[in-house]
Design an enzyme around this catalytic site. Structure first.
Site, PDB file in Angstrom:
ATOM      1  N   LYS A   1      35.901  39.512  30.694  1.00  0.00           N
ATOM      2  CA  LYS A   1      36.862  39.213  31.557  1.00  0.00           C
ATOM      3  C   LYS A   1      36.942  37.845  31.678  1.00  0.00           C
ATOM      4  CE  LYS A   1      38.328  39.516  36.437  1.00  0.00           C
ATOM      5  NZ  LYS A   1      38.111  40.166  37.727  1.00  0.00           N
TER       6      LYS A   1
ATOM      7  N   LYS B   1      39.597  41.804  29.159  1.00  0.00           N
ATOM      8  CA  LYS B   1      40.743  41.451  30.110  1.00  0.00           C
ATOM      9  C   LYS B   1      40.935  39.970  30.009  1.00  0.00           C
ATOM     10  CE  LYS B   1      41.599  41.772  35.035  1.00  0.00           C
ATOM     11  NZ  LYS B   1      41.041  41.763  36.508  1.00  0.00           N
TER      12      LYS B   1
HETATM   13  C1  PBG Z   1      38.816  40.978  40.773  1.00  0.00           C
HETATM   14  C2  PBG Z   1      39.989  41.514  40.059  1.00  0.00           C
HETATM   15  C3  PBG Z   1      41.068  40.873  39.555  1.00  0.00           C
HETATM   16  C4  PBG Z   1      41.753  41.691  38.771  1.00  0.00           C
HETATM   17  C5  PBG Z   1      41.228  42.915  38.844  1.00  0.00           C
HETATM   18  N1  PBG Z   1      40.201  42.950  39.701  1.00  0.00           N
HETATM   19  C6  PBG Z   1      41.556  39.337  39.668  1.00  0.00           C
HETATM   20  C7  PBG Z   1      40.638  38.358  39.480  1.00  0.00           C
HETATM   21  O1  PBG Z   1      39.571  38.456  38.943  1.00  0.00           O
HETATM   22  O2  PBG Z   1      41.072  37.397  40.334  1.00  0.00           O
HETATM   23  C8  PBG Z   1      43.105  41.357  38.308  1.00  0.00           C
HETATM   24  C9  PBG Z   1      44.085  42.295  37.808  1.00  0.00           C
HETATM   25  C10 PBG Z   1      45.385  41.803  37.652  1.00  0.00           C
HETATM   26  O3  PBG Z   1      45.837  40.417  37.314  1.00  0.00           O
HETATM   27  O4  PBG Z   1      46.152  42.607  37.421  1.00  0.00           O
HETATM   28  N2  PBG Z   1      38.249  42.005  41.431  1.00  0.00           N
END
Ligand code: PBG
Length: 317
Positions: free
Chosen positions: A187, A240
């Site tokens: 991520k 991601k």
């Molecule tokens: C954090 C989380 C995020 C997303 C999913 N889980 C955001 C982040 O890390 O700030 C992002 C999902 C998206 O942008 O669609 N737990």
């Protein structure tokens, strides 16, 4: 080459197929509201009140969607994110409601603290630092509480080192050997999460997430992240965001044999919807092409906010 491109033969030689079986639909459940609220930067996407969540999932299932990932927006936030793991907190209640009405829906829960902490970070904070090991027991407890509520898969998204093994151990200890882990393995600290943070009210009060999420200049590092999660017991790994990270999806596909998820994130959705508003391109066709490209890169499943549109598009074909 054109011999096989005549219309009648095109589907026979098609290499990639997008199916509703591949799609995971995000559901934002907000404990504080009593009717649906549209998310301003995500047109046609809503925060859902607890009392409507089962109905919402039911509607999606009628359209042919089968899998859902649940995000909670709690009424109360504090330093350590206590509303993430209570029996009667928002995600736990939502999962129970959905399971009661639709036991065959695949329910995945996002396991993270950022929606629940007052500072908005994904871990416990001390002296302005996000602590890794102190965070692990809290995420493990959260995952167990989701399993107790009936989650089929838990999905840790906080990018803490060791989160997968901490969760696996806790789940096994509590008798949830059958609950699978989908890890947000690679991520990245991405600008594409902006609209999600508005949707989940999970923006942070100081600093950024670069001390735990990956630097988007790096590609090999993703392999190391996935390797560790596989060793720790992840059942499904994830890359991601998706669209700007197709090279990473392809790398992970080639090096690992686990099911691979890609998250077509909020900012990717918002870009397409912005184009739709401007009338500059056919946004449904655009969304379809983007999702096909994510599968072509190697993803087995895609978390996407386009799933309702795609369900309409595919079933009309
Ligand atoms: C954090 C989380 C995020 C997303 C999913 N889980 C955001 C982040 O890390 O700030 C992002 C999902 C998206 O942008 O669609 N737990």
């Amino acid at each position: 080459m054109r011999r096989l491109r005549i219309e009648k033969l095109r589907e026979l030689v098609r290499e990639t197929e997008l199916s509703l079986n591949d799609l995971i639909t995000p559901v934002f459940v907000d404990e504080r509201i009593s009717s649906k609220v549209e998310i301003p930067s995500m047109p046609e996407y809503y925060r859902i009140p607890l009392r409507e969540v089962a109905e919402e999932v039911g509607k999606a299932m009628e359209m042919g969607l089968k899998s859902f990932i649940i995000f909670g927006i709690p009424a109360k936030k504090d330093e350590i994110g206590s509303s993430a793991f209570g029996k009667n907190d928002v995600v736990q209640k939502a999962v129970k409601e959905i399971k009661k009405a639709y036991s065959d829906a695949v329910i995945i829960t996002d396991v993270c603290l950022c929606e629940y902490t007052s500072h908005g970070h994904c871990g416990v904070v001390r002296n302005g630092k996000i602590l890794n090991d102190e965070t692990l027991p809290i995420i493990a407890k959260t995952a167990v509480s989701h399993a107790e509520a009936g989650a089929d898969i838990v999905a840790p998204s906080g990018m803490m080192d060791g989160m997968v093994s901490a969760i696996r151990k806790a789940l096994d200890l509590e008798g949830f050997e059958e609950v699978a882990i989908m890890s947000y393995s690679a991520k990245y600290a991405s600008n594409f999460y902006g609209p999600f943070r508005e949707a989940a009210e999970s923006g942070y009060s100081f600093g950024d997430r670069k001390s735990y999420q990956m630097d988007f200049h790096n590609r090999r590092e993703a392999i190391r992240e996935v390797e560790l999660d596989v060793e720790e017991g992840a059942d499904i790994v994830m890359v991601k965001p998706a669209l700007a990270y197709l090279d990473v999806i392809r790398d992970v596909r080639e090096k690992f044999n686990l099911p691979l998820a890609a998250y077509n994130v909020s900012g990717e959705y918002s870009m397409v919807k912005a184009v739709e508003k401007m009338g500059w391109m056919d946004s449904k066709a655009l969304a379809y092409e983007i999702l096909v490209s994510i599968k072509r890169a190697g993803a087995d499943m895609i978390i996407t906010y386009h799933s309702y549109e795609i369900a309409k598009l595919i079933s009309n074909v």
